[in-house]
Design an enzyme around this catalytic site. Structure first.
Site, short mmCIF file in Angstrom:
data_model
loop_
_atom_site.label_atom_id
_atom_site.label_comp_id
_atom_site.label_asym_id
_atom_site.label_seq_id
_atom_site.Cartn_x
_atom_site.Cartn_y
_atom_site.Cartn_z
N TYR A 162 0.95 -1.25 0.20
CA TYR A 162 0.06 0.23 -0.02
C TYR A 162 0.82 1.46 0.02
CZ TYR A 162 -4.17 -2.52 1.04
OH TYR A 162 -5.31 -3.30 0.93
N LYS A 229 2.43 -13.82 6.41
CA LYS A 229 2.62 -14.91 5.23
C LYS A 229 3.92 -15.15 5.03
CE LYS A 229 0.76 -17.44 2.23
NZ LYS A 229 0.52 -18.84 2.51
N ASP A 283 -3.32 -17.31 5.26
CA ASP A 283 -4.54 -18.22 4.66
C ASP A 283 -5.03 -19.01 5.96
OD1 ASP A 283 -1.73 -19.23 5.17
OD2 ASP A 283 -1.98 -20.53 3.37
N ASP A 307 -6.26 -5.52 5.77
CA ASP A 307 -7.34 -4.96 4.93
C ASP A 307 -8.28 -6.01 4.71
OD1 ASP A 307 -9.00 -3.39 3.41
OD2 ASP A 307 -7.56 -2.97 1.79
#
Ligand code: NAP
Length: 418
Positions: A162, A229, A283, A307
């Site tokens: 971002y 992640k 995930d 987000d």
């Protein structure tokens, strides 16, 4: 500290400024709180929220504590009156008065700011996007046991993909970066690719996790989960997790326990009064939120993960009309609903003001006026339980009667008194 000189705005004559003091806020009994009504449905939901907050303060403190509201124009209204969407006075007011309530602002299409909201967050360095997500009885949910959802997501708001470091496919910049990567590092990227950069720093990760842990300890929460992640993006997402654990052990010492130590040192039993720090792959986190909902409490994560997870979690408990949020820096904090300005409903006294009202409850909690904050939450809960709700909930709750935005606010105020 004396009030700054404003070119366009006029602060109220009564009330005093909140002052930051050694890691906490010095809050007077009559704080001046700037509010931005915003665009579209903003003025309606902000006015409903202010009425509810004033009502809660009167009921809780009987005049001993009250807010001196300070209207600060931004967005369309500011453009009409001053010829600018975000005048410098807005920043001056927010910096000086520290805590503010905000309605949604429409993102202008075309030139100028990418988004007024992004401009506010970046200029004021509001690095933690904080979203509490909890279920209110009667609000329709796709979950079988929605009462198990009681989360607060702390999303890092200044870095990650971002940060806006991107180059389009075929541009000169992309070609240069591609050639550099190939020449220096032997990395091959297809000629027709666009490129983006994902910066994740120790500084930004640590200050975000620090805030999440401090909040969790202050509010007696059970755990902080570092969502990342890191199995794939080791030096960005993985580093975020690593730094998160470092902050926990170096700065919070024996007030916290790492999940890995829980079995090794405590035989699987959480020691009394301590906070559990764990981590989950992004995930897996999505799956576990559905399958082991009540094992998650505070989630601290990077910008993109945050987000996704906060919207997904908000969807589990009834969606946009009831979801509040805050953008918080070291001290400065801006409280707002998650939803946008929904221009098609503007001026119709139709939309749900709950998200803005609950953003107001977060503001009260932030300044330490918890009794009044709880009363506001109770009022929203009672109004919804009574099934006297705005169109968005009325269309999903059987036997509900539909009321307008301001009438809903009145039901909330009525509910606070019972
Ligand atoms: P939106 O304004 O959130 O509206 C999308 C839909 O969500 C509405 O059509 C409505 O759904 C529902 N909704 C939103 N607020 C509601 C409320 N208070 N009560 C009941 N239902 C509500 O999203 P958007 O149309 O994508 O964005 C409009 C503008 O807002 C854009 O310019 C966007 O950039 C801006 N925005 C600002 C912020 C912010 O200021 N922080 C945040 C997000 C978006 P139904 O029509 O299905 O009932």
């Amino acid at each position: 500290m004396s009030s700054p000189k404003f070119d366009l705005l006029k602060p109220p004559e009564e009330g005093s400024a909140i002052r930051p003091a050694d890691g906490r806020l010095d809050v007077p009994h009559d704080p001046i709180i700037p509010y931005i009504e915003g665009d579209g449905i903003g003025p309606e939901v902000v006015s409903a929220a202010r009425r509810v907050l004033d009502g809660a303060l009167e009921m809780t403190y009987g005049g001993r504590r009250r807010i001196a509201w300070f209207k600060v124009k931004a967005g369309r209204e500011a453009e009409e009156d001053y010829g600018e969407l975000l005048p410098e006075d807005v920043f001056k007011a927010l910096r000086h008065y520290v805590v503010a309530l905000k309605g949604p602002l429409t993102t202008p299409i075309g030139g100028g700011y990418r988004s007024l909201n992004v401009a506010l967050r970046q200029t004021l360095d509001l690095y933690a996007n904080v979203r509490p997500i909890f279920w209110i009885p009667e609000v329709p949910s796709p979950l079988k046991e929605p009462w198990k959802v009681d989360l607060v997501v702390f999303r890092e708001a200044t870095e990650d993909v971002y940060a806006g470091i991107e180059w389009s496919p075929g541009s000169g910049e992309t070609r240069k970066v591609r050639e550099f990567l190939e020449k220096e590092f032997g990395v091959r990227i297809r000629d027709d690719a666009g490129l983006g950069v994902k910066p994740i720093s120790e500084f930004a990760s640590k200050r975000l996790v620090r805030k999440a842990i401090a909040y969790a300890l202050d509010k007696d929460r059970r755990s902080v989960t570092l969502m990342h992640k890191g199995n794939i993006m080791k030096f960005t997402e993985g580093a975020f997790m690593q730094w998160g654990y470092e902050v926990a052990s170096e700065e919070f010492g024996n007030r916290v326990v790492k999940e890995s130590d829980l079995w090794e040192r405590f035989d699987g039993k959480m020691p009394e009064g301590r906070l559990l720090i764990k981590d989950r792959l992004a995930d897996n986190m999505f799956q576990q939120l559905l399958t082991r909902t009540d094992e998650y409490d505070i989630i601290a994560t990077t910008n993109l993960n945050g987000d996704y997870i906060s919207d997904a979690a908000a969807g589990l408990v009834g969606g946009l009309g009831v979801a509040p949020g805050a953008n918080i820096g070291d001290y400065l904090a801006l409280f707002e609903p998650i939803h946008g300005s929904a221009p098609k409903y503007a001026g119709q006294n139709k939309v749900n003001p709950s998200a803005e009202i609950l953003a107001g409850a977060m503001l009260l909690e932030y300044i330490g006026w918890d009794e009044a904050a709880n009363l506001v939450k109770e009022g929203v809960k009672k109004a919804i339980e009574a099934k006297e709700v705005t169109y968005d909930l009325a269309r999903k709750i059987e036997t509900a009667s539909r009321v307008g935005t301001q009438e809903f606010a009145e039901r909330v105020i009525k509910g606070m008194g019972t």
